[in-house]
Design a protein around this motif. Sequence first.
Motif, PDB file in Angstrom:
ATOM      1  N   VAL A  38      29.074  84.435  33.344  1.00  0.00           N
ATOM      2  CA  VAL A  38      28.573  84.577  31.974  1.00  0.00           C
ATOM      3  C   VAL A  38      27.045  84.493  31.965  1.00  0.00           C
ATOM      4  CG1 VAL A  38      28.559  83.520  29.679  1.00  0.00           C
ATOM      5  CG2 VAL A  38      30.711  83.847  30.883  1.00  0.00           C
ATOM      6  N   ARG A  47      35.921  78.727  22.039  1.00  0.00           N
ATOM      7  CA  ARG A  47      34.490  78.711  22.306  1.00  0.00           C
ATOM      8  C   ARG A  47      34.005  80.155  22.307  1.00  0.00           C
ATOM      9  NH1 ARG A  47      34.543  77.791  27.965  1.00  0.00           N
ATOM     10  NH2 ARG A  47      34.168  80.002  28.101  1.00  0.00           N
ATOM     11  N   LEU A  48      32.813  80.403  21.788  1.00  0.00           N
ATOM     12  CA  LEU A  48      32.285  81.764  21.845  1.00  0.00           C
ATOM     13  C   LEU A  48      30.800  81.708  22.206  1.00  0.00           C
ATOM     14  CD1 LEU A  48      32.825  84.800  21.445  1.00  0.00           C
ATOM     15  CD2 LEU A  48      32.156  84.532  19.074  1.00  0.00           C
ATOM     16  N   MET A  73      28.802  88.665  25.558  1.00  0.00           N
ATOM     17  CA  MET A  73      29.629  87.729  24.805  1.00  0.00           C
ATOM     18  C   MET A  73      30.755  87.264  25.699  1.00  0.00           C
ATOM     19  SD  MET A  73      30.370  88.772  20.973  1.00  0.00           S
ATOM     20  CE  MET A  73      30.098  90.477  20.765  1.00  0.00           C
ATOM     21  N   GLN A  74      31.220  86.071  25.450  1.00  0.00           N
ATOM     22  CA  GLN A  74      32.385  85.566  26.157  1.00  0.00           C
ATOM     23  C   GLN A  74      33.090  84.573  25.262  1.00  0.00           C
ATOM     24  OE1 GLN A  74      33.491  86.542  29.105  1.00  0.00           O
ATOM     25  NE2 GLN A  74      34.469  84.866  30.186  1.00  0.00           N
ATOM     26  N   LYS A  75      34.365  84.884  24.985  1.00  0.00           N
ATOM     27  CA  LYS A  75      35.192  83.917  24.271  1.00  0.00           C
ATOM     28  C   LYS A  75      35.936  83.100  25.314  1.00  0.00           C
ATOM     29  CE  LYS A  75      39.313  82.677  22.656  1.00  0.00           C
ATOM     30  NZ  LYS A  75      40.625  82.715  23.314  1.00  0.00           N
ATOM     31  N   GLY A  76      36.093  81.803  25.078  1.00  0.00           N
ATOM     32  CA  GLY A  76      36.828  80.970  26.017  1.00  0.00           C
ATOM     33  C   GLY A  76      37.723  79.984  25.292  1.00  0.00           C
ATOM     34  N   LEU A  77      38.498  79.241  26.072  1.00  0.00           N
ATOM     35  CA  LEU A  77      39.472  78.256  25.603  1.00  0.00           C
ATOM     36  C   LEU A  77      40.663  78.946  24.929  1.00  0.00           C
ATOM     37  CD1 LEU A  77      37.207  75.364  24.250  1.00  0.00           C
ATOM     38  CD2 LEU A  77      38.001  75.810  26.577  1.00  0.00           C
ATOM     39  N   LYS A  78      41.653  78.099  24.586  1.00  0.00           N
ATOM     40  CA  LYS A  78      42.972  78.660  24.272  1.00  0.00           C
ATOM     41  C   LYS A  78      43.149  79.082  22.826  1.00  0.00           C
ATOM     42  CE  LYS A  78      45.015  76.295  28.150  1.00  0.00           C
ATOM     43  NZ  LYS A  78      45.805  75.156  28.642  1.00  0.00           N
ATOM     44  N   GLY A  79      42.220  78.753  21.973  1.00  0.00           N
ATOM     45  CA  GLY A  79      42.376  79.123  20.572  1.00  0.00           C
ATOM     46  C   GLY A  79      41.837  80.513  20.276  1.00  0.00           C
ATOM     47  N   SER A  80      41.617  80.781  18.973  1.00  0.00           N
ATOM     48  CA  SER A  80      41.199  82.121  18.583  1.00  0.00           C
ATOM     49  C   SER A  80      40.120  82.059  17.513  1.00  0.00           C
ATOM     50  CB  SER A  80      42.407  82.876  18.028  1.00  0.00           C
ATOM     51  OG  SER A  80      42.882  82.184  16.888  1.00  0.00           O
ATOM     52  N   PHE A  81      39.482  83.192  17.290  1.00  0.00           N
ATOM     53  CA  PHE A  81      38.530  83.353  16.188  1.00  0.00           C
ATOM     54  C   PHE A  81      39.001  84.516  15.345  1.00  0.00           C
ATOM     55  CE2 PHE A  81      35.838  81.448  19.473  1.00  0.00           C
ATOM     56  CZ  PHE A  81      35.134  80.510  18.748  1.00  0.00           C
ATOM     57  N   ASN A  82      38.753  84.480  14.035  1.00  0.00           N
ATOM     58  CA  ASN A  82      38.955  85.718  13.288  1.00  0.00           C
ATOM     59  C   ASN A  82      37.620  86.467  13.230  1.00  0.00           C
ATOM     60  OD1 ASN A  82      37.409  84.861  11.044  1.00  0.00           O
ATOM     61  ND2 ASN A  82      39.188  83.782  10.193  1.00  0.00           N
ATOM     62  N   VAL A 108      33.630  85.395  14.150  1.00  0.00           N
ATOM     63  CA  VAL A 108      32.835  86.015  15.220  1.00  0.00           C
ATOM     64  C   VAL A 108      31.496  86.485  14.657  1.00  0.00           C
ATOM     65  CG1 VAL A 108      32.701  87.951  16.839  1.00  0.00           C
ATOM     66  CG2 VAL A 108      34.859  86.720  16.560  1.00  0.00           C
ATOM     67  N   ILE A 142      27.683  85.262  15.675  1.00  0.00           N
ATOM     68  CA  ILE A 142      26.607  86.171  16.084  1.00  0.00           C
ATOM     69  C   ILE A 142      25.338  85.858  15.293  1.00  0.00           C
ATOM     70  CG2 ILE A 142      25.824  88.589  16.047  1.00  0.00           C
ATOM     71  CD1 ILE A 142      28.763  89.366  16.630  1.00  0.00           C
ATOM     72  N   GLU A 179      44.126  82.293  28.909  1.00  0.00           N
ATOM     73  CA  GLU A 179      43.737  81.639  27.657  1.00  0.00           C
ATOM     74  C   GLU A 179      44.195  82.455  26.444  1.00  0.00           C
ATOM     75  OE1 GLU A 179      39.792  79.256  29.340  1.00  0.00           O
ATOM     76  OE2 GLU A 179      39.515  81.203  28.405  1.00  0.00           O
ATOM     77  N   GLY A 197      45.664  88.632  12.916  1.00  0.00           N
ATOM     78  CA  GLY A 197      44.272  89.027  13.060  1.00  0.00           C
ATOM     79  C   GLY A 197      43.439  88.062  13.899  1.00  0.00           C
ATOM     80  N   ILE A 254      41.595  86.733  17.039  1.00  0.00           N
ATOM     81  CA  ILE A 254      41.051  87.340  18.253  1.00  0.00           C
ATOM     82  C   ILE A 254      41.178  86.317  19.377  1.00  0.00           C
ATOM     83  CG2 ILE A 254      38.953  88.235  19.322  1.00  0.00           C
ATOM     84  CD1 ILE A 254      38.197  89.067  16.343  1.00  0.00           C
ATOM     85  N   LEU A 308      37.711  87.990  23.861  1.00  0.00           N
ATOM     86  CA  LEU A 308      36.542  88.763  23.445  1.00  0.00           C
ATOM     87  C   LEU A 308      35.465  88.627  24.510  1.00  0.00           C
ATOM     88  CD1 LEU A 308      35.057  90.457  21.306  1.00  0.00           C
ATOM     89  CD2 LEU A 308      34.317  88.338  20.235  1.00  0.00           C
ATOM     90  N   MET A 333      31.854  90.924  26.105  1.00  0.00           N
ATOM     91  CA  MET A 333      30.999  92.059  25.825  1.00  0.00           C
ATOM     92  C   MET A 333      29.874  92.055  26.837  1.00  0.00           C
ATOM     93  SD  MET A 333      27.867  92.734  24.476  1.00  0.00           S
ATOM     94  CE  MET A 333      26.957  93.916  23.585  1.00  0.00           C
TER      95      MET A 333
END
Lengths: 258, 277
Positions: free
Chosen positions: A108, A210-211, A224-233, A237, A241, B110, B199, B201, B204, B206
């Motif tokens: 990263v 994590r983002l 960009m890098q998303k990490g860990l087991k959860g999510s973002f809508n 995001v 930014i 993950e 929905g 995400i 992700l 990039m």
Amino acid sequence: MTAEVISELMREHIARLAASGKRNDGRRFDEPRPLVVQKNYIKNAEGSARIQLGNTDVLVGVKIDVGEPYPDTPNQGVLSTSAELIPMASPNFEAGPPSPTAIELARVVDRGIRESKTVNVEKLCITPKEKVWIMFIDIHALDYDGNLFDAASYGALAALSCAKVPASKIGKKDYPLPLEHWPISVTSAKIGGNIVVDPNLDEERIADARLTVTTDENGDIRAMQKGLKGSFNLDEVRAAIRTSQKVGRGIRGIVQRD
Amino acid sequence: MEDIEHIPKELKLIDAKGIRLDGRRFDELRPIRIEAGVLKKADGSAYLEWGNNKVLAAVYGPREAHPRHLQDPAKALVQCRYNMAPFSVTDRKRPGPDRRSVEISKVISEAFASVVFVEQFPRTSVDIFIEVLQADAGTRCAGLTAASVALADAGIPMRDLVASCASGKIGGVVALDLNKDEDNFGEADCPMAIVPRSGEIVLLQMDGHLTADEFDKAMNLSINATKRIYDLQRDALRRRYASVAEAAAQEAMREPVRSEEPPREMPPDLPPEVDDL
């Protein structure tokens, strides 16, 4: 990092604080920890920097040496990034070959530097197809109190910014590494429904996701890098930014300063 | 994205009419074909072709997690291994995990961890194996899309399937689903994976250069595309179970009625047969 027992009290405490707009170290959600940059920390490295981001302490060294270019980029210098999570830095780090966590960290950081064309690698060619300068960025975590991604990436940038190409080795004059951009990564963590910037260790341990967003001096996104087991809508995001652009400006100023 | 050096200057990734080198428009996916249940030994599997990508995914588990110190007493681990066959790329890839595949394996694991009902299987591991047989950019999205079908085929309880796709920027234009040349010579690539119904995400990444507006455009392209990919995933599963049901029906037809054997007595407390599964 590795599986570990987290105090349920701490989890609840931080979640409850977040729900009321607070953090366990008193920061605002969009406030990073204090950043201290010490450049040229190691004399024998061509470039180096020690980064203290709150209590997270990272040392980054840049070694520059003559090597062969990749066949598909015969006129370009080479960038190579590694990270070591040494057992000294955390009770959860173990000696041995790099863990997936260390590999992700290095990649990263590398992505942010590489994709924003931080170093003009065309100016690092000695003899096309034969000899170019190779930059090794080595990230050494000394004390881990959360958010190694950002600390390591500021360290890498600071170390590159003070690095000298050791051209005296090949009978020329040393010259500063041709640096053209200042990519700054800013990591957000999602705790419950809230998003906090630059998570400390307690926050990172209970975070759902994590983002890391790396932006350049124009506010454009470079990695960009998303990490860990959860999510973002998608809205989260977008917010991350904007935070990265805003917080990144302040941090860039500190890293650029000598 | 590293070898900008030898791009022919005249190479236009997208022409004035908005047509790409392989004839697609900016918002077009490459052809995708998915087949579920292609392997015999695995608990679940899927084969997927996505343009020139060919990917196999297999799922084993939930089974005892190894090494044991990794076991979580409260839930199942979701462990993915993404691997490229040495012959899947132009220059032979050295067998075994490299840094890239370690990272991809991590982010895919993950991505599935929040979708699988891990609380139902403490101390176990759900193992996902993705083999890239032929690569043409977008293999992590292809692998993740296939793995999702394989998980469902294995009967792993999940909140939803996960659908994945990438968008990027080529010749100054934000475009969906980059192929190999577009990935190598384009300006940015942004793979994502989403839980279509909520929905969320879950993956992700990039790299490259996008403004915040361009990122928004890219995400919208990807989100729209994942709706179509989601349909293809569900179709593959329907076809798989339609054919299982058909085979069972044919088997039942073929079964000869053996009149010499007296019908077995049923225990009196047996519930009435349920045949609307």
